[in-house]
Design a protein around this motif. Sequence first.
Motif, PDB file in Angstrom:
ATOM      1  N   ALA A  44      -8.642  10.069   0.377  1.00  0.00           N
ATOM      2  CA  ALA A  44      -9.677   9.516  -0.507  1.00  0.00           C
ATOM      3  C   ALA A  44     -11.085   9.580   0.084  1.00  0.00           C
ATOM      4  O   ALA A  44     -11.977  10.167  -0.496  1.00  0.00           O
ATOM      5  CB  ALA A  44      -9.335   8.084  -0.923  1.00  0.00           C
ATOM      6  N   GLU A 187       0.769  14.147 -10.323  1.00  0.00           N
ATOM      7  CA  GLU A 187      -0.611  14.203  -9.794  1.00  0.00           C
ATOM      8  C   GLU A 187      -1.572  14.150 -10.970  1.00  0.00           C
ATOM      9  O   GLU A 187      -1.462  14.937 -11.901  1.00  0.00           O
ATOM     10  CB  GLU A 187      -0.802  15.491  -8.974  1.00  0.00           C
ATOM     11  N   SER A 256      -3.434   7.988  -2.996  1.00  0.00           N
ATOM     12  CA  SER A 256      -4.256   7.184  -2.085  1.00  0.00           C
ATOM     13  C   SER A 256      -4.311   5.746  -2.585  1.00  0.00           C
ATOM     14  O   SER A 256      -5.384   5.205  -2.887  1.00  0.00           O
ATOM     15  CB  SER A 256      -5.659   7.788  -1.963  1.00  0.00           C
ATOM     16  N   HIS A 258      -4.017   3.142  -1.058  1.00  0.00           N
ATOM     17  CA  HIS A 258      -4.659   2.193  -0.142  1.00  0.00           C
ATOM     18  C   HIS A 258      -6.085   1.857  -0.599  1.00  0.00           C
ATOM     19  O   HIS A 258      -6.609   0.819  -0.256  1.00  0.00           O
ATOM     20  CB  HIS A 258      -4.710   2.776   1.283  1.00  0.00           C
ATOM     21  N   ILE A 265      -5.970   6.189  -9.141  1.00  0.00           N
ATOM     22  CA  ILE A 265      -6.496   6.259 -10.516  1.00  0.00           C
ATOM     23  C   ILE A 265      -5.602   5.406 -11.422  1.00  0.00           C
ATOM     24  O   ILE A 265      -4.410   5.706 -11.577  1.00  0.00           O
ATOM     25  CB  ILE A 265      -6.489   7.718 -11.043  1.00  0.00           C
ATOM     26  N   TYR A 485      -8.028   0.215   3.725  1.00  0.00           N
ATOM     27  CA  TYR A 485      -7.342  -0.003   5.005  1.00  0.00           C
ATOM     28  C   TYR A 485      -8.137  -0.951   5.909  1.00  0.00           C
ATOM     29  O   TYR A 485      -7.729  -1.205   7.041  1.00  0.00           O
ATOM     30  CB  TYR A 485      -7.138   1.323   5.749  1.00  0.00           C
TER      31      TYR A 485
HETATM   32  P1  NAD Z   1      -5.930  12.287  -1.041  1.00  0.00           P
HETATM   33  O1  NAD Z   1      -6.931  11.267  -1.422  1.00  0.00           O
HETATM   34  O2  NAD Z   1      -6.357  13.599  -0.521  1.00  0.00           O
HETATM   35  O3  NAD Z   1      -4.932  12.531  -2.258  1.00  0.00           O
HETATM   36  C1  NAD Z   1      -4.412  11.499  -3.065  1.00  0.00           C
HETATM   37  C2  NAD Z   1      -4.007  12.118  -4.400  1.00  0.00           C
HETATM   38  O4  NAD Z   1      -3.437  11.115  -5.253  1.00  0.00           O
HETATM   39  C3  NAD Z   1      -5.191  12.721  -5.155  1.00  0.00           C
HETATM   40  O5  NAD Z   1      -4.941  14.072  -5.395  1.00  0.00           O
HETATM   41  C4  NAD Z   1      -5.287  11.881  -6.418  1.00  0.00           C
HETATM   42  O6  NAD Z   1      -5.735  12.612  -7.527  1.00  0.00           O
HETATM   43  C5  NAD Z   1      -3.852  11.420  -6.594  1.00  0.00           C
HETATM   44  N1  NAD Z   1      -3.717  10.187  -7.415  1.00  0.00           N
HETATM   45  C6  NAD Z   1      -4.446   9.061  -7.315  1.00  0.00           C
HETATM   46  N2  NAD Z   1      -4.004   8.155  -8.193  1.00  0.00           N
HETATM   47  C7  NAD Z   1      -2.982   8.719  -8.870  1.00  0.00           C
HETATM   48  C8  NAD Z   1      -2.115   8.260  -9.889  1.00  0.00           C
HETATM   49  N3  NAD Z   1      -2.200   7.026 -10.393  1.00  0.00           N
HETATM   50  N4  NAD Z   1      -1.154   9.111 -10.351  1.00  0.00           N
HETATM   51  C9  NAD Z   1      -1.038  10.363  -9.850  1.00  0.00           C
HETATM   52  N5  NAD Z   1      -1.844  10.841  -8.885  1.00  0.00           N
HETATM   53  C10 NAD Z   1      -2.797  10.018  -8.381  1.00  0.00           C
HETATM   54  O7  NAD Z   1      -4.990  11.534   0.030  1.00  0.00           O
HETATM   55  P2  NAD Z   1      -3.899  12.149   1.034  1.00  0.00           P
HETATM   56  O8  NAD Z   1      -4.589  12.670   2.238  1.00  0.00           O
HETATM   57  O9  NAD Z   1      -2.949  13.007   0.315  1.00  0.00           O
HETATM   58  O10 NAD Z   1      -3.176  10.797   1.494  1.00  0.00           O
HETATM   59  C11 NAD Z   1      -2.442  10.045   0.534  1.00  0.00           C
HETATM   60  C12 NAD Z   1      -2.033   8.708   1.108  1.00  0.00           C
HETATM   61  O11 NAD Z   1      -1.113   8.899   2.197  1.00  0.00           O
HETATM   62  C13 NAD Z   1      -3.211   7.922   1.705  1.00  0.00           C
HETATM   63  O12 NAD Z   1      -3.062   6.559   1.393  1.00  0.00           O
HETATM   64  C14 NAD Z   1      -3.078   8.169   3.175  1.00  0.00           C
HETATM   65  O13 NAD Z   1      -3.674   7.174   3.956  1.00  0.00           O
HETATM   66  C15 NAD Z   1      -1.563   8.193   3.336  1.00  0.00           C
HETATM   67  N6  NAD Z   1      -1.131   8.948   4.529  1.00  0.00           N
HETATM   68  C16 NAD Z   1       0.115   8.809   5.012  1.00  0.00           C
HETATM   69  C17 NAD Z   1       0.532   9.568   6.102  1.00  0.00           C
HETATM   70  C18 NAD Z   1       1.883   9.464   6.674  1.00  0.00           C
HETATM   71  O14 NAD Z   1       2.070   9.787   7.836  1.00  0.00           O
HETATM   72  N7  NAD Z   1       2.891   9.122   5.925  1.00  0.00           N
HETATM   73  C19 NAD Z   1      -0.298  10.458   6.700  1.00  0.00           C
HETATM   74  C20 NAD Z   1      -1.559  10.609   6.194  1.00  0.00           C
HETATM   75  C21 NAD Z   1      -1.943   9.881   5.096  1.00  0.00           C
END
Ligand code: NAD
Length: 545
Positions: A44, A187, A256, A258, A265, A485
């Motif tokens: 995000a 997505e 995202s 968090h 969204i 966070y």
């Molecule tokens: P990002 O912001 O690049 O992507 C999040 C995606 O979710 C976006 O494409 C957005 O359009 C989509 N989205 C948002 N709301 C939505 C909804 N209601 N329905 C469908 N799609 C929706 O984030 P990212 O880098 O992919 O990270 C995602 C999450 O994972 C974050 O919270 C991040 O902190 C966490 N994370 C976890 C790990 C792990 O080790 N498990 C590692 C990195 C990040």
Amino acid sequence: MGRITAFRGSDLRCKGWRQEALLRMLENVLENGENQKELVVYAALGKAARNWDAYHAIVDALRNIEEDETLVIQSGKPIGILKTHAFAPLVIMANCNVVGKWATSENFYDLQEKGLIMWGGLTAAAWQYIGSQGVIQGTYEIFAAIAERHFNGSLVGKFILTAGLGGMGGAQPLAGVMVGATILVVEIDEARVDKRIEDGYLQKKTHDLDEALAWIEGAASKGESVSVGLVGNAADVYTELVRREITPDIVTDQTSAHDLLYGYIPAGYSLEGVKRLRETDPVKLEQDARASIALEVAAMLTLKNRGSIVFDNGNNIRTQAYEYGVKDAFEIDIFTEAYLRPLFSRAIGPFRWVALTGEASDIQTIDNYILEHFKENKIATNWISLANKYVPFQGLPARIGWFGHGERTELALAVNKMVRDGVLSGPIAFSRDHLDAGAMTHPNIMTERMKDGSDAISDWPLLNAMLSCSSMADLTAIHSGGGGYSGYMTSAGITLVADGTAETDIRLKHALDNDTSLGVLRYADAGYEESLDEIDKKGIRRIDL
Ligand code: NAD
């Protein structure tokens, strides 16, 4: 200014390879990032630099800094170059650290608005992000552990439901295919679906749930794998599946969640609608986002009760739902405690390396070395064989490999020798995710339900960063949470440049050995048997009180 990509080849723009390497790593996180215009890399709001002036000043500093100087960066803004010595880090940084009582999302957004702070994600501001390929082995290992524990070792013919195709979430469809399953990823942003298809991480796209389910059922019935990106809102789709009494085998989410203002969204909104509301009524946007998350988590809990294996994939989705009133949200497991803690207890975690000249064959050479010299390490050899076949490179060619104490050093020293001997085309940068044994405190992700109750103690990542400086790392970073966070996490990052020199052998040995030693000691301190065993086996010097 054109689009930034990492410089390739063996020419140097800086005064040495260590500086050049860090500059290429910075450019590489932007090349791989989700929204370069805003300097946003992933998760995000996770940014590479505070603003464009700060970015250019960092580039300038890296071009001019001497071997025996240290560039100091505060939340993505360079503040000075100080005289240190040739074995000191070239760059140290602290990103988004706010004292406890003030570490709220409201204060964070306010400080961000004033241009005083930025959130660096974990690997964004520390210039260690390598795209979806950086998290894919973690996702794969979770699926593999679920297969082992719940499905007699195989996910062939099984159905995984998840959401989010962003920087990290984009790894999910490919990881699902790599374990032989069918996987549906919801997505909201069609451009992200297209990007994952373009990058080779996702196979199919549709706007129609019926079509998506037909593809999933068709493949599952033949024991084939398929990945499907469904353009839609996760809260809507998860609820609809509950209504239709469709129960996937595995359910998670990597939106995202968090971040309620910039990340998740809410149902019923377009991307444009959210942008507008963020300006006009941010409080309503946060309320609506949390209400949607609550709906989605309620659906996940129903699916769990109906038999799905459900887990939180590290995005605070349970925390948000709980705060809205979903009191049983924490009945959903967190992936670290449920599946990966036995590995972290031995400091086996997401190590990674990047070919700085841009030569893909360097990664291939290192893959071959691992297959030949780490034969007894089944996690590593299985992964490297699969990654070689399935995982496309993003940006500078790179590889993730979950290695533990001693193994990381052994590999890095061998690679440094290959650089020295001209077997590789040029230097290799080593780093790791901040989500690593001794490097992260997050009581709702990494350190949830620690055996001794030490979940929220952030001494460990701080010790990790200090140790990494005194062990001669090239870059050391301390990060804390921002946005949603805020107040939830502290982590530490480390980068080392294998430039082939004898001095670097010393750096690699101390910094990598001490990084993983601290990881094992952290879990030993909390009472994990695996760590005590590792300490015995590997002769780590523990003071046992
Ligand atoms: P990002 O912001 O690049 O992507 C999040 C995606 O979710 C976006 O494409 C957005 O359009 C989509 N989205 C948002 N709301 C939505 C909804 N209601 N329905 C469908 N799609 C929706 O984030 P990212 O880098 O992919 O990270 C995602 C999450 O994972 C974050 O919270 C991040 O902190 C966490 N994370 C976890 C790990 C792990 O080790 N498990 C590692 C990195 C990040």
